[in-house]
Motif scaffolding. Structure first.
Motif, mmCIF file in Angstrom:
data_model
loop_
_atom_site.group_PDB
_atom_site.id
_atom_site.type_symbol
_atom_site.label_atom_id
_atom_site.label_comp_id
_atom_site.label_asym_id
_atom_site.label_seq_id
_atom_site.Cartn_x
_atom_site.Cartn_y
_atom_site.Cartn_z
ATOM 1 N N ASP A 1 -43.082 33.084 2.985
ATOM 2 C CA ASP A 1 -44.489 33.360 3.962
ATOM 3 C C ASP A 1 -45.997 32.912 3.132
ATOM 4 O O ASP A 1 -45.775 32.577 2.017
ATOM 5 N N GLU A 2 -46.730 32.710 3.750
ATOM 6 C CA GLU A 2 -48.158 32.434 3.222
ATOM 7 C C GLU A 2 -48.611 33.402 2.288
ATOM 8 O O GLU A 2 -49.346 32.923 1.110
ATOM 9 N N GLU A 3 -48.102 34.814 2.480
ATOM 10 C CA GLU A 3 -48.448 35.755 1.365
ATOM 11 C C GLU A 3 -47.612 35.286 0.137
ATOM 12 O O GLU A 3 -48.161 36.272 -1.164
ATOM 13 N N ASP A 4 -46.711 34.763 -0.038
ATOM 14 C CA ASP A 4 -46.105 34.142 -1.195
ATOM 15 C C ASP A 4 -46.559 32.811 -1.674
ATOM 16 O O ASP A 4 -45.930 32.230 -2.513
ATOM 17 N N ASN A 5 -47.583 32.456 -1.430
ATOM 18 C CA ASN A 5 -48.272 31.396 -2.108
ATOM 19 C C ASN A 5 -47.971 31.020 -3.326
ATOM 20 O O ASN A 5 -47.670 30.117 -4.142
ATOM 21 N N ARG A 6 -48.268 32.114 -4.200
ATOM 22 C CA ARG A 6 -48.415 31.984 -5.692
ATOM 23 C C ARG A 6 -46.905 31.797 -6.020
ATOM 24 O O ARG A 6 -46.807 30.716 -6.880
ATOM 25 N N LYS B 1 -44.458 30.272 -4.414
ATOM 26 C CA LYS B 1 -44.081 29.213 -3.828
ATOM 27 C C LYS B 1 -44.615 28.228 -4.752
ATOM 28 O O LYS B 1 -43.920 27.391 -4.969
ATOM 29 N N SER B 2 -45.733 28.152 -5.233
ATOM 30 C CA SER B 2 -46.148 27.337 -6.200
ATOM 31 C C SER B 2 -45.587 27.201 -7.468
ATOM 32 O O SER B 2 -45.299 26.284 -8.083
ATOM 33 N N SER C 1 -39.021 26.884 1.458
ATOM 34 C CA SER C 1 -39.390 26.728 3.076
ATOM 35 C C SER C 1 -39.433 27.872 3.485
ATOM 36 O O SER C 1 -39.789 28.182 4.771
#
Length: 198
Positions: free
Chosen positions: A49-54, A56-57, A46
């Protein structure tokens, strides 16, 4: 949907297969600690950031694996097939090896800290170690899925590697322990270094 069942009012809980055991049983404490870890991973996701999407997934995939680990620990041996297989261990070892190559080489111990997400990953690493200790105790008393024990052992190294990755990618200097000498030796070839996650 009613959230409470009242079945636990007298200090007992049901495992998978409906066996009843006390809530302070080591088995319950063990999978409960994995639940605590899973919740902490959710907090980390949570905060990314969006740049951490990989990443995060990947952490969300890890949450499913942790739930599988908890399911296996809540199952008496032989009662149903285990969920966690050796492929989970192979996957996490591959991730550790990839992530270990990206940040600069260090010669000192890392103090938990740096970027807030990296700090939380270090906290998750210490909860993982506590869960591992409980798994070791449980395994001494009862037969369990030993692949879970191996996976959780690798997981603390994975979270350490991930914390280093986050600090590196965010351009945040890692706090290093300054009161000791060299503990890592970058002059050694990779194959000469101890395999800390084996």
């Amino acid at each position: 949907m009613q959230l409470y069942t009242k079945r636990g009012d007298y200090g007992n809980t049901n495992l998978i297969g409906q066996r009843t055991i006390p809530k302070d049983n080591i088995r319950v404490e063990t999978y409960g600690t994995l639940d605590e870890l899973n919740s902490l991973i959710g907090v980390i996701v949570s905060q990314m950031d969006e740049e951490d999407n990989r990443l995060k997934s990947e952490l969300i995939d890890l949450q499913h694996l942790l739930f599988d680990c908890g399911t296996d620990l809540a199952t008496f041996d032989g009662e149903r097939p285990y969920k966690v297989k050796k492929e989970a261990v192979e996957w996490i070892e591959e991730q550790i090896d990839v992530y270990a190559e990206e940040p600069p080489i260090i010669e000192k111990f890392v103090i938990p800290g740096g970027h807030p997400v990296a700090s939380l990953l270090h906290l998750a690493r210490t909860v993982t170690r506590r869960a591992e200790h409980l798994i070791v105790t449980l395994n001494r008393e009862e037969k369990i899925n030993t692949v879970v024990a191996i996976f959780v052992n690798r997981l603390s190294d994975y979270l350490f590697a991930l914390a280093r990755i986050v600090n590196h990618r965010k351009g945040v200097a890692e706090p290093l322990y300054e009161r000791g000498g060299k503990v890592f030796h970058p002059e050694l070839k990779k194959e000469q270094l101890p395999k800390t996650h084996y």
